[in-house]
Design a protein around this motif. Sequence first.
Motif, mmCIF file in Angstrom:
data_model
loop_
_atom_site.group_PDB
_atom_site.id
_atom_site.type_symbol
_atom_site.label_atom_id
_atom_site.label_comp_id
_atom_site.label_asym_id
_atom_site.label_seq_id
_atom_site.Cartn_x
_atom_site.Cartn_y
_atom_site.Cartn_z
ATOM 1 N N PHE A 25 47.902 52.828 52.122
ATOM 2 C CA PHE A 25 48.143 51.701 53.034
ATOM 3 C C PHE A 25 47.742 50.377 52.395
ATOM 4 C CE2 PHE A 25 48.647 49.527 56.957
ATOM 5 C CZ PHE A 25 47.574 48.651 57.087
ATOM 6 N N LEU A 26 46.566 50.358 51.740
ATOM 7 C CA LEU A 26 46.113 49.142 51.077
ATOM 8 C C LEU A 26 47.051 48.730 49.940
ATOM 9 C CD1 LEU A 26 42.245 49.741 50.868
ATOM 10 C CD2 LEU A 26 43.427 48.118 52.339
ATOM 11 N N ILE A 27 47.535 49.715 49.202
ATOM 12 C CA ILE A 27 48.474 49.416 48.108
ATOM 13 C C ILE A 27 49.760 48.807 48.662
ATOM 14 C CG2 ILE A 27 49.943 50.463 46.334
ATOM 15 C CD1 ILE A 27 47.668 52.494 45.866
ATOM 16 N N CYS A 28 50.264 49.375 49.757
ATOM 17 C CA CYS A 28 51.490 48.859 50.370
ATOM 18 C C CYS A 28 51.288 47.431 50.885
ATOM 19 C CB CYS A 28 51.935 49.764 51.515
ATOM 20 S SG CYS A 28 52.586 51.352 50.976
ATOM 21 N N ILE A 29 50.186 47.224 51.624
ATOM 22 C CA ILE A 29 49.916 45.892 52.184
ATOM 23 C C ILE A 29 49.729 44.873 51.061
ATOM 24 C CG2 ILE A 29 48.259 44.509 53.488
ATOM 25 C CD1 ILE A 29 50.019 46.260 55.220
ATOM 26 N N GLY A 30 48.932 45.253 50.060
ATOM 27 C CA GLY A 30 48.687 44.342 48.946
ATOM 28 C C GLY A 30 49.943 44.014 48.170
ATOM 29 N N SER A 31 50.773 45.041 47.921
ATOM 30 C CA SER A 31 52.016 44.825 47.179
ATOM 31 C C SER A 31 52.981 43.941 47.970
ATOM 32 C CB SER A 31 52.684 46.163 46.861
ATOM 33 O OG SER A 31 51.837 46.962 46.052
ATOM 34 N N ILE A 32 53.098 44.207 49.267
ATOM 35 C CA ILE A 32 53.981 43.387 50.116
ATOM 36 C C ILE A 32 53.500 41.943 50.138
ATOM 37 C CG2 ILE A 32 54.715 42.983 52.505
ATOM 38 C CD1 ILE A 32 54.720 46.064 52.843
ATOM 39 N N ASN A 59 50.206 35.853 41.133
ATOM 40 C CA ASN A 59 50.590 36.959 42.005
ATOM 41 C C ASN A 59 51.215 38.115 41.233
ATOM 42 O OD1 ASN A 59 50.287 36.469 45.122
ATOM 43 N ND2 ASN A 59 50.790 34.472 44.254
ATOM 44 N N ILE A 60 51.874 37.830 40.124
ATOM 45 C CA ILE A 60 52.392 38.911 39.269
ATOM 46 C C ILE A 60 51.237 39.748 38.721
ATOM 47 C CG2 ILE A 60 53.534 39.398 37.065
ATOM 48 C CD1 ILE A 60 55.366 37.005 37.626
ATOM 49 N N VAL A 61 50.197 39.063 38.249
ATOM 50 C CA VAL A 61 49.013 39.756 37.740
ATOM 51 C C VAL A 61 48.332 40.552 38.848
ATOM 52 C CG1 VAL A 61 46.699 39.389 36.815
ATOM 53 C CG2 VAL A 61 48.622 38.173 35.826
ATOM 54 N N ASN A 62 48.202 39.947 40.040
ATOM 55 C CA ASN A 62 47.584 40.649 41.165
ATOM 56 C C ASN A 62 48.377 41.885 41.553
ATOM 57 O OD1 ASN A 62 45.414 38.975 41.413
ATOM 58 N ND2 ASN A 62 46.243 37.759 43.087
ATOM 59 N N LEU A 63 49.717 41.777 41.520
ATOM 60 C CA LEU A 63 50.562 42.922 41.846
ATOM 61 C C LEU A 63 50.331 44.064 40.850
ATOM 62 C CD1 LEU A 63 52.827 44.023 43.647
ATOM 63 C CD2 LEU A 63 54.479 42.972 42.092
ATOM 64 N N PHE A 64 50.196 43.708 39.569
ATOM 65 C CA PHE A 64 49.904 44.715 38.546
ATOM 66 C C PHE A 64 48.543 45.357 38.802
ATOM 67 C CE2 PHE A 64 50.541 46.637 34.431
ATOM 68 C CZ PHE A 64 49.252 46.848 33.955
ATOM 69 N N GLN A 65 47.546 44.534 39.145
ATOM 70 C CA GLN A 65 46.215 45.069 39.427
ATOM 71 C C GLN A 65 46.238 46.050 40.588
ATOM 72 O OE1 GLN A 65 43.626 41.446 39.652
ATOM 73 N NE2 GLN A 65 42.232 42.719 38.489
ATOM 74 N N CYS A 67 48.857 47.770 41.838
ATOM 75 C CA CYS A 67 49.647 48.966 41.560
ATOM 76 C C CYS A 67 48.973 49.893 40.551
ATOM 77 C CB CYS A 67 51.039 48.579 41.054
ATOM 78 S SG CYS A 67 52.051 47.749 42.301
ATOM 79 N N VAL A 68 48.203 49.315 39.602
ATOM 80 C CA VAL A 68 47.564 50.133 38.561
ATOM 81 C C VAL A 68 46.112 50.446 38.919
ATOM 82 C CG1 VAL A 68 46.888 50.229 36.135
ATOM 83 C CG2 VAL A 68 49.097 49.234 36.772
ATOM 84 N N ALA A 69 45.285 49.393 39.059
ATOM 85 C CA ALA A 69 43.847 49.613 39.272
ATOM 86 C C ALA A 69 43.568 50.300 40.602
ATOM 87 C CB ALA A 69 43.115 48.262 39.205
ATOM 88 N N LEU A 70 44.206 49.820 41.679
ATOM 89 C CA LEU A 70 43.941 50.409 42.993
ATOM 90 C C LEU A 70 44.512 51.820 43.093
ATOM 91 C CD1 LEU A 70 42.543 49.783 45.595
ATOM 92 C CD2 LEU A 70 44.619 48.735 46.466
ATOM 93 N N SER A 71 45.648 52.058 42.437
ATOM 94 C CA SER A 71 46.227 53.411 42.441
ATOM 95 C C SER A 71 45.300 54.388 41.728
ATOM 96 C CB SER A 71 47.596 53.401 41.753
ATOM 97 O OG SER A 71 48.498 52.591 42.449
ATOM 98 N N GLN A 72 44.742 53.955 40.599
ATOM 99 C CA GLN A 72 43.821 54.823 39.858
ATOM 100 C C GLN A 72 42.555 55.090 40.664
ATOM 101 O OE1 GLN A 72 43.250 52.824 36.111
ATOM 102 N NE2 GLN A 72 45.117 53.666 35.221
ATOM 103 N N THR A 73 42.063 54.064 41.356
ATOM 104 C CA THR A 73 40.871 54.240 42.201
ATOM 105 C C THR A 73 41.166 55.211 43.335
ATOM 106 O OG1 THR A 73 40.213 51.957 41.707
ATOM 107 C CG2 THR A 73 39.135 53.021 43.572
#
Length: 613
Positions: A25-32, A59-65, A67-73
């Motif tokens: 949910f956090l990944i979806c909200i953050g990505s959106i 925001n491009i960098v944040n989107l990468f963070q 999708c990658v960092a939060l997904s790994q966590t």
Amino acid sequence: MSSEMDYIQSLASAQTYLFQFGGAFLICIGSIGCILNLIIFSKKNLRKNPCSVYFIAYNIVNLFQICVALSQTMLLYGYSISTTSWSNSFCRFTYFSGYVVDVLSSFYLILASIDRMLCTSRNARIRRHSNHLVAYTCIIVGTICCMLFHTPALILVNIIEIIPNYYVCYSDSDGYLAFTNYYLLTKVILIPTLMIIFEICTIKNIQSSHRARVIPMSITAGNALNHGRSKDRQLIRILLINITVYIIFNIMTPVVSLYQQIVQYQSISLAQSQMNSFLTNMKTAVFLVVLSCAVALDVTLNQHWNLWKKTNNKNYSDVEEHIRRNIWESNLKKVQAHNYEADLGIHTFWLGMNQFADLTEIEFSKMMNGDNAKILNQKNNAQYEFTRNPTVKLPDTVDWRDKGYVNPVTDQGQCTSDWALAATGSLEGQHFNATGKLVVLSIQNLIDCSGKQGNMGCIGGEPIQAYEYIKENNGIDTEDAYPYEGDSNRCRFKAEGVGATVTGSTAIKSKDEEALQEAVANIGPIAVAIDSSHTSFQLYKQGVYHEIFCSQIHLDRGLLAVGYGTDSGKDYWLVRNSMGVKWGEQGYIRMTRNKRNECGIATSASYPLVPKM
């Protein structure tokens, strides 16, 4: 001991469930949030500002963070899957990219802070450095330097077995570990400090510009400054929000490190250790999402937003609705702040959330005024100049509506036909004075047929040139004979539909409010032009309008002065606009009078001469 183990187990289970169900949910909200921000800052009216370029990169960098960092966590703490131990190559890339995007995120915020500091400077030469070339250069060079700076992570980081069958992605080089520790400490202290310094400089620049208005190097620069002011304020607010969030969450890192240093030689319970791990992991997840939603909408305003859309018959696509909602909320804050001050007596007029509240200042000016400023600023070429008679006693109050000289308010729509409405309004009054009959004249006739005299249809025009056309054409059609279409078209004038004729035109002495007052009092409704390029005009609701940033020479809207008066000691002009009855005081505005020709109301005033009947 049993209760402590139960407590530890509860924390561990809570962390697992939170990352299993809340992680996605956090990944979806953050990505959106990041994607919507990218859409907003990529809009034509915003991407012209260099600061938006930094926000797009940010925001491009944040989107990468996310999708990658939060997904790994999420995978690690929700499903016990350690992606970094899959292979050395993936381990090194993750370590490297984590450092790079972390420093780039803060680096782009610093660049945005510097850009806001530059663009708010009173020095025009300094303001010139706020441009797209500098923005793109800084982003490209800075990104390359950050990547080069962290290349050791691609060499010195490996998968290490710290205990039997437990592997982590880490570096076994003492030198590199010492380097990263000092680097992190420097980053935590230096970056927030730089952000605060640049924001303080920006605020000082803004305060300085309020005390002494910035003098542009040219009229063009001055016009751009007027149009860009609202957008710049919006970007500064967004930047302040992002910086505040960044500092608040990153201040936790040195606090946690300091706490760990203090208790490193103390024995702590397993429960305390589990709680520390839980809070640290949650802090990282929430921080990334909050950053991505820095321009998020205020859900408490949903009901008000829906009611406003219904009242003003507004419909949007999903993407456009988010953009319009952001602008609407920004305007709502301006209206509330202004009206609070007006209630305290600081201002003499009030604002309202009218049908234009979903537009930026630039969008409103472009939609309603087009290129009218270029035409209205041309030299007044009337046949005659109005001659004052200083001995004449003028009435304290005049309102030609009460005497039947003025037709109802018209809505011009998205055609810049205000100049034609001003011209026909003055002619309708003069025709009524001569014949006793109030006719509605065709503004579409002027839009379609007066190009030879210099007018440009729905792009803009000038009342004097409209009178010239009517004189040469031996008349103008009535509205019934030539109805309004709200768009430029081929000329279809019909001689049998003529409603009024003109023999010439008279201009009021430029910038002379006393001459304009005498003309309004003794002649009738007068066509005038003003500077309307301000949010305060866009959202005007009631009261005596007073805008300190109004220009006397940058005129972009034609209006009809139908009277004047005084309200509680404040002199005003009574002026008919052409944006419908929902705007202002039933389509009218009372503009400040006798204050150094404010908004240029007396700069380009004129009226037609009609045959005597």
